[in-house]
Write an enzyme that holds these catalytic residues in place. Structure first.
Site, mmCIF file in Angstrom:
data_model
loop_
_atom_site.group_PDB
_atom_site.id
_atom_site.type_symbol
_atom_site.label_atom_id
_atom_site.label_comp_id
_atom_site.label_asym_id
_atom_site.label_seq_id
_atom_site.Cartn_x
_atom_site.Cartn_y
_atom_site.Cartn_z
ATOM 1 N N ASP A 294 0.862 -1.181 0.000
ATOM 2 C CA ASP A 294 0.000 0.000 0.000
ATOM 3 C C ASP A 294 0.902 1.237 0.000
ATOM 4 O O ASP A 294 2.126 1.124 -0.197
ATOM 5 C CB ASP A 294 -0.988 -0.037 1.180
ATOM 6 C CG ASP A 294 -0.317 0.138 2.539
ATOM 7 O OD1 ASP A 294 0.932 0.210 2.594
ATOM 8 O OD2 ASP A 294 -1.049 0.213 3.550
ATOM 9 N N CYS B 249 2.985 -3.316 4.147
ATOM 10 C CA CYS B 249 2.153 -2.166 4.532
ATOM 11 C C CYS B 249 2.858 -1.509 5.715
ATOM 12 O O CYS B 249 4.069 -1.669 5.868
ATOM 13 C CB CYS B 249 0.718 -2.606 4.838
ATOM 14 S SG CYS B 249 0.537 -3.818 6.157
ATOM 15 N N THR C 2 2.648 -2.107 8.992
ATOM 16 C CA THR C 2 3.108 -3.098 9.973
ATOM 17 C C THR C 2 3.251 -4.512 9.400
ATOM 18 O O THR C 2 3.785 -5.389 10.081
ATOM 19 C CB THR C 2 2.090 -3.199 11.123
ATOM 20 O OG1 THR C 2 0.827 -3.590 10.551
ATOM 21 C CG2 THR C 2 1.939 -1.882 11.848
ATOM 22 N N HIS D 212 9.347 -23.866 9.577
ATOM 23 C CA HIS D 212 8.280 -24.583 10.281
ATOM 24 C C HIS D 212 6.897 -24.376 9.673
ATOM 25 O O HIS D 212 6.055 -25.256 9.769
ATOM 26 C CB HIS D 212 8.244 -24.150 11.755
ATOM 27 C CG HIS D 212 9.375 -24.721 12.568
ATOM 28 N ND1 HIS D 212 9.418 -24.688 13.940
ATOM 29 C CD2 HIS D 212 10.524 -25.346 12.180
ATOM 30 C CE1 HIS D 212 10.538 -25.264 14.372
ATOM 31 N NE2 HIS D 212 11.229 -25.662 13.323
ATOM 32 N N HIS E 49 6.439 -30.921 10.618
ATOM 33 C CA HIS E 49 5.932 -29.606 10.232
ATOM 34 C C HIS E 49 4.991 -29.711 9.027
ATOM 35 O O HIS E 49 4.066 -28.930 8.888
ATOM 36 C CB HIS E 49 7.094 -28.667 9.925
ATOM 37 C CG HIS E 49 8.031 -28.532 11.084
ATOM 38 N ND1 HIS E 49 7.632 -28.010 12.292
ATOM 39 C CD2 HIS E 49 9.328 -28.909 11.240
ATOM 40 C CE1 HIS E 49 8.646 -28.045 13.137
ATOM 41 N NE2 HIS E 49 9.685 -28.594 12.535
HETATM 42 C C1 RB5 Z 1 -1.950 2.587 6.584
HETATM 43 O O1 RB5 Z 1 -1.985 3.780 7.276
HETATM 44 C C2 RB5 Z 1 -1.787 1.406 7.527
HETATM 45 O O2 RB5 Z 1 -2.921 1.225 8.275
HETATM 46 C C3 RB5 Z 1 -1.449 0.164 6.731
HETATM 47 O O3 RB5 Z 1 -0.303 0.372 5.986
HETATM 48 C C4 RB5 Z 1 -1.149 -1.117 7.516
HETATM 49 O O4 RB5 Z 1 -0.211 -0.893 8.529
HETATM 50 C C5 RB5 Z 1 -2.263 -1.925 7.965
HETATM 51 O O5 RB5 Z 1 -2.084 -3.031 8.487
#
Ligand code: RB5
Length: 156
Positions: A8, A67, A69, A100, A135
């Site tokens: 994203d 993205c 996180t 695994h 596994h």
């Molecule tokens: C975008 O602001 C953020 O929410 C997205 O990149 C992501 O971290 C969602 O899991």
């Protein structure tokens, strides 16, 4: 290997860098976007779906999803049959998600992991093989759960 990459707006910059790394390592890279954000937000499920659909249909053999996180990408990608998307945050989780869990999509957080560490995690992930044995039995149980709970409609 044929490797797809998707991100994203939060992950675009890292995705473009890792795309170069994937090619430099001798793989074929397919870019599933986002291409241009112009500072605009896009929705991570849209790009996770493009990547996961390509994996589920056999067009790509592995995926890199980025993205902020890595979490949203993993959540969305794991809704597709045969996809095992894993959020990776250190060397150990990179190695274990392959050894695994036989992860076929690595999910990275561009806001939690710097470029150098992300590149290291991706290299470890690509170099690590699934250990099979007990596994495999556990991985197959994931597939069984999936078969019971999901009806694939890849044509949509
Ligand atoms: C975008 O602001 C953020 O929410 C997205 O990149 C992501 O971290 C969602 O899991």
């Amino acid at each position: 290997m044929i490797i797809g990459l998707a991100a994203d707006h939060a992950g675009k910059e890292l995705k473009d860098i890792l795309l170069g790394l994937v090619k430099a390592l001798g793989h074929e890279a397919i870019d599933y976007g986002v291409a241009v954000t112009n500072e605009q937000s896009v929705d991570y499920p849209d790009y996770a779906a493009l990547l996961a659909k390509a994996l589920a249909s056999g067009k790509i053999e592995a995926g890199v999803a980025i993205c902020g996180t890595g979490t949203g990408m993993a959540m969305a990608a794991n809704k597709f049959p045969g996809v095992r998307a894993a959020v990776v945050w250190d060397e150990y989780s990179a190695r274990m998600s392959r050894a695994h869990n036989d992860a076929n999509i690595i999910c990275l957080g561009a806001r939690t992991t710097n470029v150098h560490r992300a590149a290291d995690f991706l290299k470890i992930w690509l170099e690590t093989s699934f250990e099979d044995g007990r596994h495999k039995m556990r991985r197959d149980k994931i597939r069984e759960i999936e078969k019971k709970n999901f009806k694939p409609r890849l044509e949509e």
